[in-house]
Every structure is written in structure tokens, then in C-alpha cells.
Enzyme design. Structure first.
Site, short mmCIF file in Angstrom:
data_model
loop_
_atom_site.label_atom_id
_atom_site.label_comp_id
_atom_site.label_asym_id
_atom_site.label_seq_id
_atom_site.Cartn_x
_atom_site.Cartn_y
_atom_site.Cartn_z
N GLU A 148 45.82 72.65 125.84
CA GLU A 148 46.95 73.39 125.27
C GLU A 148 46.41 74.58 124.50
OE1 GLU A 148 51.14 73.02 122.83
OE2 GLU A 148 49.76 71.33 122.74
N GLU B 177 43.53 75.97 118.85
CA GLU B 177 44.41 76.55 117.83
C GLU B 177 43.54 77.21 116.76
OE1 GLU B 177 46.90 78.13 115.70
OE2 GLU B 177 47.88 76.97 117.29
N ASN C 73 39.12 81.53 118.94
CA ASN C 73 40.15 82.40 119.51
C ASN C 73 39.94 82.40 121.02
OD1 ASN C 73 41.58 84.65 120.56
ND2 ASN C 73 41.60 85.60 118.54
N ASP D 128 52.58 84.63 121.21
CA ASP D 128 53.13 85.82 120.54
C ASP D 128 53.57 86.83 121.61
OD1 ASP D 128 53.58 88.17 119.07
OD2 ASP D 128 52.08 87.60 117.58
N LYS E 243 56.57 95.22 120.84
CA LYS E 243 56.42 96.67 120.91
C LYS E 243 55.51 97.05 122.07
CE LYS E 243 57.20 97.59 116.00
NZ LYS E 243 56.65 98.17 114.75
N ASP F 251 60.62 82.40 124.62
CA ASP F 251 62.02 82.68 124.35
C ASP F 251 62.30 84.18 124.42
OD1 ASP F 251 60.41 82.83 121.88
OD2 ASP F 251 62.28 83.46 120.95
#
Length: 219
Positions: free
Chosen positions: A51, A76, A103, A126, A130, A162
Site C-alpha cells: 500500500e 507511509e 518517500n 495528493d 493546480k 475523489d
């Protein structure tokens, strides 16, 4: 990956530094040496799930609880979220969860063995809405290629967002990769039987539409 070797080395040193210590943390020590995943989980482990961006761990905890023959590796970078997940893991006595705090947009292909995972999960990365920030999105051509290399033949990638524009862009990206197949529909608005995180619950309560993508690597 960045070309400049000096910058790469600085990033690597930053990557392996972590304030979190645990026997369940799989932290790379030597650059170029991959994590030995099979020997990092209990001997009875048959399958592996990755994950990327596990958040507070609700999804992984629920999956691990119901399938203890599968090893779940949670990447994470926010240590407070790993600590929260570890408390839940310890309370439930689960031995099939491990963590990495690196990361995963850096050194991703250097850390893990090829064709090791049966499933890779990416929930609500994320969206960087923009236009000038789109280059920071996780779902880029090079990342999709790396995900493909980590999945076993027949392995699945599950993606959720979403943010409609990000969903459409990701669908468009997948169309350029014949090594990922979809069945029946390119996306769904429901994912029955799959755990729902606190973050996803919040989005649903706000009336947000969730886009679920499922892709399979051919046998």
C-alpha cells in the site's frame, strides 16, 4: 529519478533517516541492496500486498486481520501515521504488517524485488489540483512502469481518488500501457467488500464522488 549523482546521494541519505524505530520497520541500509521481503514476514506468508501512502492504516489493518497468510507492506512517509497504525497492529496481535517510511517517489525501483506483489493499493494520493503542480502527482508514466515491474503476472493495481480531473488523467495514462488490463469498466463509483478509511468516509459524507480504478497485469 534525478540524474545528478550528488543530488541522488543527498536524497538517499535523507530517505534512510527516520526517527521511528521498530522491529516491523523495513528500512534500507545499503543503497542498491533490495529489501528481502520474503524473509521479513512470517514463514507461512504466501502473498504480498503493497500500500503506497497507507495513511492511518485502517485499510491495511482490516485486510491484514482477515487474511493473515498475506504480508502487507505499508509505505507511509508521515511517521505519526505509522505510529498510529502500529498501535492498532499491536493491539490486534497482527504479525503480517511491515512498514517503510521512505518517500516512494524516490528510489522506488531500487528498494523492492521485481514481480513480488500480488496487489498494489493506492488510495487518495495528493491530487495536486493546480496545473503547475501536476508534475508532482504520483501517477506519472514512470511510476506506472515501476508499479508494473513490481506486480506479479496476474497481479492487481487498485487506485482511488475523489478528484475527477485526476481520475480522468489516470484513466488516460493507463490507456497508454498495454501491460495493464481492465475488465467490464474502466472505473467504478463503488468498491463493495473493500475496507473504507476514515478519510474516505469523510469524503463520502461531504458528498464527494469516489472514482475506483482496477487494473490487472496480464499472465
Amino acid at each position: 529519478m534525478l540524474v545528478n549523482p550528488e543530488i541522488q546521494e543527498k536524497l538517499w541519505k535523507f530517505t534512510i533517516r527516520s526517527s521511528y524505530k521498530s522491529d516491523y520497520l523495513l528500512q534500507p541500509n545499503e543503497r542498491g541492496k533490495k529489501i528481502d521481503l520474503k524473509n521479513s514476514f512470517p514463514a507461512h506468508t504466501k502473498n504480498f500486498v503493497l500500500e503506497l501512502g497507507s495513511g492511518w492504516g485502517e485499510v491495511a489493518i482490516e485486510l491484514a486481520k482477515n487474511d493473515q497468510q498475506t504480508g502487507y507492506l505499508l509505505m507511509e512517509k508521515k511517521v505519526n501515521r505509522i505510529i498510529h497504525t502500529e498501535k492498532q497492529r499491536k493491539t490486534l496481535g497482527l504479525e503480517n504488517i511491515r512498514y517503510m517510511t521512505v518517500n516512494f517517489q524516490w528510489f522506488f525501483d531500487e528498494l523492492l524485488e521485481k514481480e513480488i506483489f500480488d496487489k498494489i493499493i493506492i488510495n487518495f494520493p495528493d491530487p495536486w489540483p493546480k496545473k503547475k503542480h501536476h508534475k508532482n502527482r504520483l501517477m506519472q508514466p514512470h511510476m506506472i512502469q515501476q508499479i508494473s515491474s513490481l506486480l506479479k503476472p496476474g497481479g492487481e493495481l487498485l487506485f482511488a481518488t475523489d478528484y475527477g480531473p485526476y481520475a480522468r488523467k489516470t484513466i488516460s495514462l493507463f490507456r497508454k500501457f498495454p501491460e495493464f488490463l481492465w475488465k467490464d469498466k474502466e472505473y467504478e463509483f463503488e468498491r463493495p467488500g473493500f475496507p473504507i478509511s476514515f478519510f474516505e468516509t469523510e469524503k463520502r459524507n461531504e458528498g464527494k464522488r469516489i472514482y475506483y480504478l482496477k487494473r490487472t497485469k496480464p499472465l
